[in-house]
Motif scaffolding. Structure first.
Motif, PDB file in Angstrom:
ATOM      1  N   MET A  68       0.829  -1.209   0.000  1.00  0.00           N
ATOM      2  CA  MET A  68       0.000   0.000   0.000  1.00  0.00           C
ATOM      3  C   MET A  68       0.867   1.264   0.000  1.00  0.00           C
ATOM      4  O   MET A  68       0.525   2.248  -0.642  1.00  0.00           O
ATOM      5  N   TRP A  69       2.002   1.226   0.716  1.00  0.00           N
ATOM      6  CA  TRP A  69       2.894   2.387   0.712  1.00  0.00           C
ATOM      7  C   TRP A  69       3.468   2.604  -0.689  1.00  0.00           C
ATOM      8  O   TRP A  69       3.569   3.734  -1.160  1.00  0.00           O
ATOM      9  N   THR A  70       3.836   1.518  -1.354  1.00  0.00           N
ATOM     10  CA  THR A  70       4.340   1.621  -2.721  1.00  0.00           C
ATOM     11  C   THR A  70       3.260   2.179  -3.642  1.00  0.00           C
ATOM     12  O   THR A  70       3.534   3.053  -4.474  1.00  0.00           O
ATOM     13  N   PHE A  71       2.047   1.708  -3.484  1.00  0.00           N
ATOM     14  CA  PHE A  71       0.911   2.186  -4.273  1.00  0.00           C
ATOM     15  C   PHE A  71       0.723   3.694  -4.100  1.00  0.00           C
ATOM     16  O   PHE A  71       0.597   4.440  -5.076  1.00  0.00           O
ATOM     17  N   VAL A  72       0.734   4.138  -2.864  1.00  0.00           N
ATOM     18  CA  VAL A  72       0.542   5.557  -2.571  1.00  0.00           C
ATOM     19  C   VAL A  72       1.719   6.379  -3.089  1.00  0.00           C
ATOM     20  O   VAL A  72       1.543   7.464  -3.642  1.00  0.00           O
ATOM     21  N   SER A  73       2.925   5.874  -2.936  1.00  0.00           N
ATOM     22  CA  SER A  73       4.110   6.607  -3.372  1.00  0.00           C
ATOM     23  C   SER A  73       4.173   6.745  -4.893  1.00  0.00           C
ATOM     24  O   SER A  73       4.654   7.754  -5.398  1.00  0.00           O
ATOM     25  N   VAL A  74       3.715   5.731  -5.591  1.00  0.00           N
ATOM     26  CA  VAL A  74       3.742   5.784  -7.054  1.00  0.00           C
ATOM     27  C   VAL A  74       2.669   6.732  -7.588  1.00  0.00           C
ATOM     28  O   VAL A  74       2.912   7.492  -8.523  1.00  0.00           O
ATOM     29  N   LEU A  75       1.491   6.725  -6.993  1.00  0.00           N
ATOM     30  CA  LEU A  75       0.370   7.477  -7.560  1.00  0.00           C
ATOM     31  C   LEU A  75       0.280   8.935  -7.136  1.00  0.00           C
ATOM     32  O   LEU A  75      -0.178   9.765  -7.915  1.00  0.00           O
ATOM     33  N   PHE A  76       0.683   9.258  -5.930  1.00  0.00           N
ATOM     34  CA  PHE A  76       0.404  10.596  -5.411  1.00  0.00           C
ATOM     35  C   PHE A  76       1.679  11.363  -5.121  1.00  0.00           C
ATOM     36  O   PHE A  76       2.658  10.816  -4.636  1.00  0.00           O
ATOM     37  N   GLU A  77       1.604  12.653  -5.383  1.00  0.00           N
ATOM     38  CA  GLU A  77       2.766  13.520  -5.213  1.00  0.00           C
ATOM     39  C   GLU A  77       2.604  14.373  -3.962  1.00  0.00           C
ATOM     40  O   GLU A  77       1.618  15.108  -3.815  1.00  0.00           O
ATOM     41  N   SER A  78       3.558  14.254  -3.058  1.00  0.00           N
ATOM     42  CA  SER A  78       3.616  15.074  -1.858  1.00  0.00           C
ATOM     43  C   SER A  78       4.946  14.800  -1.168  1.00  0.00           C
ATOM     44  O   SER A  78       5.722  13.961  -1.610  1.00  0.00           O
ATOM     45  N   LYS A  79       5.184  15.505  -0.096  1.00  0.00           N
ATOM     46  CA  LYS A  79       6.400  15.271   0.679  1.00  0.00           C
ATOM     47  C   LYS A  79       6.283  13.924   1.389  1.00  0.00           C
ATOM     48  O   LYS A  79       5.191  13.498   1.776  1.00  0.00           O
ATOM     49  N   VAL A  80       7.410  13.273   1.581  1.00  0.00           N
ATOM     50  CA  VAL A  80       7.427  11.937   2.169  1.00  0.00           C
ATOM     51  C   VAL A  80       6.865  11.954   3.593  1.00  0.00           C
ATOM     52  O   VAL A  80       6.073  11.087   3.968  1.00  0.00           O
ATOM     53  N   GLY A  81       7.239  12.935   4.377  1.00  0.00           N
ATOM     54  CA  GLY A  81       6.756  13.008   5.759  1.00  0.00           C
ATOM     55  C   GLY A  81       5.252  13.179   5.843  1.00  0.00           C
ATOM     56  O   GLY A  81       4.585  12.572   6.689  1.00  0.00           O
ATOM     57  N   VAL A  82       4.711  13.987   4.963  1.00  0.00           N
ATOM     58  CA  VAL A  82       3.264  14.200   4.934  1.00  0.00           C
ATOM     59  C   VAL A  82       2.555  12.913   4.523  1.00  0.00           C
ATOM     60  O   VAL A  82       1.548  12.521   5.123  1.00  0.00           O
ATOM     61  N   ARG A  83       3.103  12.236   3.520  1.00  0.00           N
ATOM     62  CA  ARG A  83       2.519  10.967   3.061  1.00  0.00           C
ATOM     63  C   ARG A  83       2.552   9.923   4.165  1.00  0.00           C
ATOM     64  O   ARG A  83       1.607   9.154   4.337  1.00  0.00           O
ATOM     65  N   ILE A  84       3.653   9.872   4.925  1.00  0.00           N
ATOM     66  CA  ILE A  84       3.757   8.907   6.021  1.00  0.00           C
ATOM     67  C   ILE A  84       2.686   9.180   7.075  1.00  0.00           C
ATOM     68  O   ILE A  84       2.042   8.248   7.572  1.00  0.00           O
ATOM     69  N   GLY A  85       2.481  10.435   7.404  1.00  0.00           N
ATOM     70  CA  GLY A  85       1.445  10.787   8.387  1.00  0.00           C
ATOM     71  C   GLY A  85       0.057  10.382   7.932  1.00  0.00           C
ATOM     72  O   GLY A  85      -0.707   9.762   8.682  1.00  0.00           O
ATOM     73  N   TYR A  86      -0.280  10.718   6.709  1.00  0.00           N
ATOM     74  CA  TYR A  86      -1.590  10.363   6.174  1.00  0.00           C
ATOM     75  C   TYR A  86      -1.731   8.846   6.029  1.00  0.00           C
ATOM     76  O   TYR A  86      -2.804   8.294   6.264  1.00  0.00           O
ATOM     77  N   PHE A  87      -0.648   8.175   5.648  1.00  0.00           N
ATOM     78  CA  PHE A  87      -0.697   6.727   5.504  1.00  0.00           C
ATOM     79  C   PHE A  87      -0.896   6.064   6.860  1.00  0.00           C
ATOM     80  O   PHE A  87      -1.652   5.102   6.977  1.00  0.00           O
ATOM     81  N   ALA A  88      -0.219   6.567   7.891  1.00  0.00           N
ATOM     82  CA  ALA A  88      -0.369   5.994   9.227  1.00  0.00           C
ATOM     83  C   ALA A  88      -1.810   6.133   9.708  1.00  0.00           C
ATOM     84  O   ALA A  88      -2.380   5.195  10.285  1.00  0.00           O
ATOM     85  N   ILE A  89      -2.419   7.269   9.460  1.00  0.00           N
ATOM     86  CA  ILE A  89      -3.810   7.473   9.843  1.00  0.00           C
ATOM     87  C   ILE A  89      -4.716   6.508   9.091  1.00  0.00           C
ATOM     88  O   ILE A  89      -5.600   5.872   9.672  1.00  0.00           O
ATOM     89  N   ALA A  90      -4.509   6.397   7.784  1.00  0.00           N
ATOM     90  CA  ALA A  90      -5.335   5.484   6.982  1.00  0.00           C
ATOM     91  C   ALA A  90      -5.150   4.048   7.416  1.00  0.00           C
ATOM     92  O   ALA A  90      -6.114   3.275   7.494  1.00  0.00           O
ATOM     93  N   TYR A  91      -3.922   3.637   7.708  1.00  0.00           N
ATOM     94  CA  TYR A  91      -3.649   2.261   8.123  1.00  0.00           C
ATOM     95  C   TYR A  91      -4.301   1.957   9.478  1.00  0.00           C
ATOM     96  O   TYR A  91      -4.839   0.870   9.674  1.00  0.00           O
ATOM     97  N   LEU A  92      -4.252   2.916  10.394  1.00  0.00           N
ATOM     98  CA  LEU A  92      -4.879   2.709  11.689  1.00  0.00           C
ATOM     99  C   LEU A  92      -6.393   2.580  11.564  1.00  0.00           C
ATOM    100  O   LEU A  92      -7.025   1.800  12.280  1.00  0.00           O
ATOM    101  N   VAL A  93      -6.989   3.346  10.649  1.00  0.00           N
ATOM    102  CA  VAL A  93      -8.432   3.271  10.452  1.00  0.00           C
ATOM    103  C   VAL A  93      -8.817   1.941   9.807  1.00  0.00           C
ATOM    104  O   VAL A  93      -9.801   1.311  10.184  1.00  0.00           O
ATOM    105  N   MET A  94      -8.009   1.490   8.830  1.00  0.00           N
ATOM    106  CA  MET A  94      -8.326   0.235   8.146  1.00  0.00           C
ATOM    107  C   MET A  94      -8.036  -0.931   9.065  1.00  0.00           C
ATOM    108  O   MET A  94      -8.631  -1.946   9.021  1.00  0.00           O
TER     109      MET A  94
END
Length: 94
Positions: A68-94
């Motif tokens: 999922m991290w690879t999927f998000v990193s390939v498709l969406f453009e943003s800073k790595v730290g911001v992506r990690i924060g949003y990914f952690a929130i999404a992973y905790l919810v899922m």
């Protein structure tokens, strides 16, 4: 009955990938064109389905976040730290 179980598992994989895709789509811009985005989406769903077919919980717990991290990193453009924060929130919810 086995084909029904596998089709439900495939549908669940599609839903999981779509939920993460929709979540990130609301916050970030795409890196790729729409046609390429669809291909990445389909490939990610099939790889996740393959991981789930292995049937090993440890492999699933390790490979799911990496995929999922690879999927998000390939498709969406943003800073790595911001992506990690949003990914952690999404992973905790899922």
């Amino acid at each position: 009955m086995i084909w029904l179980d596998k089709s439900v598992m495939l549908f669940g994989c599609i839903v999981e990938v779509f939920l993460l895709f929709d979540y990130f789509r609301n916050f970030f811009e795409f890196r790729l064109k729409k046609k390429t985005t669809g291909m990445v989406f389909i490939i990610t769903c099939l790889v996740l389905f393959g991981i789930n077919l292995i049937g090993n919980a440890t492999v699933n717990l390790i490979m799911f976040p990496l995929l999922m991290w690879t999927f998000v990193s390939v498709l969406f453009e943003s800073k790595v730290g911001v992506r990690i924060g949003y990914f952690a929130i999404a992973y905790l919810v899922m």
